[in-house]
Design a protein around this motif. Sequence first.
Motif, mmCIF file in Angstrom:
data_model
loop_
_atom_site.group_PDB
_atom_site.id
_atom_site.type_symbol
_atom_site.label_atom_id
_atom_site.label_comp_id
_atom_site.label_asym_id
_atom_site.label_seq_id
_atom_site.Cartn_x
_atom_site.Cartn_y
_atom_site.Cartn_z
ATOM 1 N N MET A 1 89.417 25.434 43.750
ATOM 2 C CA MET A 1 89.442 26.652 44.552
ATOM 3 C C MET A 1 90.553 27.575 44.083
ATOM 4 O O MET A 1 91.575 27.122 43.613
ATOM 5 C CB MET A 1 89.663 26.299 46.012
ATOM 6 C CG MET A 1 88.359 26.130 46.730
ATOM 7 S SD MET A 1 88.565 25.379 48.324
ATOM 8 C CE MET A 1 87.268 24.165 48.222
ATOM 9 N N ASN A 94 87.353 31.503 54.138
ATOM 10 C CA ASN A 94 86.649 31.146 52.918
ATOM 11 C C ASN A 94 85.160 31.111 53.246
ATOM 12 O O ASN A 94 84.726 30.313 54.089
ATOM 13 C CB ASN A 94 87.085 29.767 52.409
ATOM 14 C CG ASN A 94 88.341 29.844 51.573
ATOM 15 O OD1 ASN A 94 88.624 30.863 50.945
ATOM 16 N ND2 ASN A 94 89.105 28.766 51.544
ATOM 17 N N CYS A 151 92.745 23.523 55.052
ATOM 18 C CA CYS A 151 92.052 23.891 53.812
ATOM 19 C C CYS A 151 92.722 23.170 52.649
ATOM 20 O O CYS A 151 93.936 22.984 52.643
ATOM 21 C CB CYS A 151 92.097 25.402 53.594
ATOM 22 S SG CYS A 151 91.349 25.929 52.033
#
Length: 335
Positions: A1, A94, A151
């Motif tokens: 990511m 996200n 996250c």
Amino acid sequence: MIIRRTDNGFQHPVPSDITSPSAYLGRRVWLQRLALGVAGPAIASWAARDAFAQSGAPARPGRLAALSGVRSTVPGATTVETVSAYEHASGYNNYYEFGTDKTDPAAYAKTLKPRPWTVAVEGLVNKPGNYDIDSLLKLAPMEERIYRLRCVEGWSMVIPWVGYSLSALIRQVQPQGSAKYVEFVTLADPKQMPGLRSHVLDWPYVEGLRLDEAQHPLTLLAFGMYGEVLPPQNGAPLRLVVPWKYGFKSGKSLVKIRFTEQQPGTAWNRAAPQEYGFYSNVNPEVSHPRWSQATERRIGDEGGLLAKRRKTLMFNGYEPQVGQLYAGMDLRRWF
Ligand SMILES: Nc1nc2c(c(=O)[nH]1)N[C@H]1C(S)=C(S)[C@@H](COP(=O)(O)O)O[C@H]1N2
Ligand SMILES: [Mo]
């Protein structure tokens, strides 16, 4: 990511219309905690706002249709940490189908149409079929659950979701004895989702759980947050929330749930298998190959990027509830 430092948008002041702890804890428990002085400094800061809410001001953001739930009695389902501001939960997201910047989903997800909507249930179940969103809303009583969301990028929030245990739906569709895994497929419609033009991931976004993980009472099928239906950027009209796993396991805007014997492939595992495993349980002791997972930044903490980072907890703090699911497993190997 991708890690981007796009926190400039986060300096806006905390609004006065966020759901108050009395709404989650129940008025009586809340007053007791205040009286006993055990509310804690984080929670105590809500007192003024709470009085404000009692005076008739809205206790929910007031942006979307109301969707309330009774306080959940599932063990571990109510974190008494300070709830993140709605502005953060709905403004720092996200959702790559709408772009990879944190502010893209809030800006572009307005095109997502949450009605009409059906969820296809397929594979090794006795009752496959297309389940309409309105029947899913009525399948089980709505609960409010305050979960930490961590996250994999190293930030976290605390979000009051509204929904019910996915296990209620699983019971309804009757998995067969051979079913061992559940695959979750999310919407991929180029007409509604400008981010599909980019090939950061293979669309549709797919995630998966072992059947026992999917049946765990903490695994939530969420339809709302902060007492309202989900805004598009958070995965309207329904999404998964698996609080002990990194956020990417919690697929948004689900369109298909498939029961399988083999472990399903997942979008992030396909994109970077050495970085994102199937399990993806929050684990401060196992680093991502490119960064540590030992600490996290709580979005909204005073000081922004300079704020003191918090220690990340094993299984995101849900170890008492879910640790048994992984008894005897080498969590470095099964990351
Ligand atoms: N369909 C879909 N679901 C998704 C994502 C995504 O890009 N697409 N991002 C995931 C990631 S990385 C996180 S951290 C959470 C964020 O959820 P939130 O925006 O509601 O906080 O959603 C997850 N679900
Ligand atoms: Mo994430």
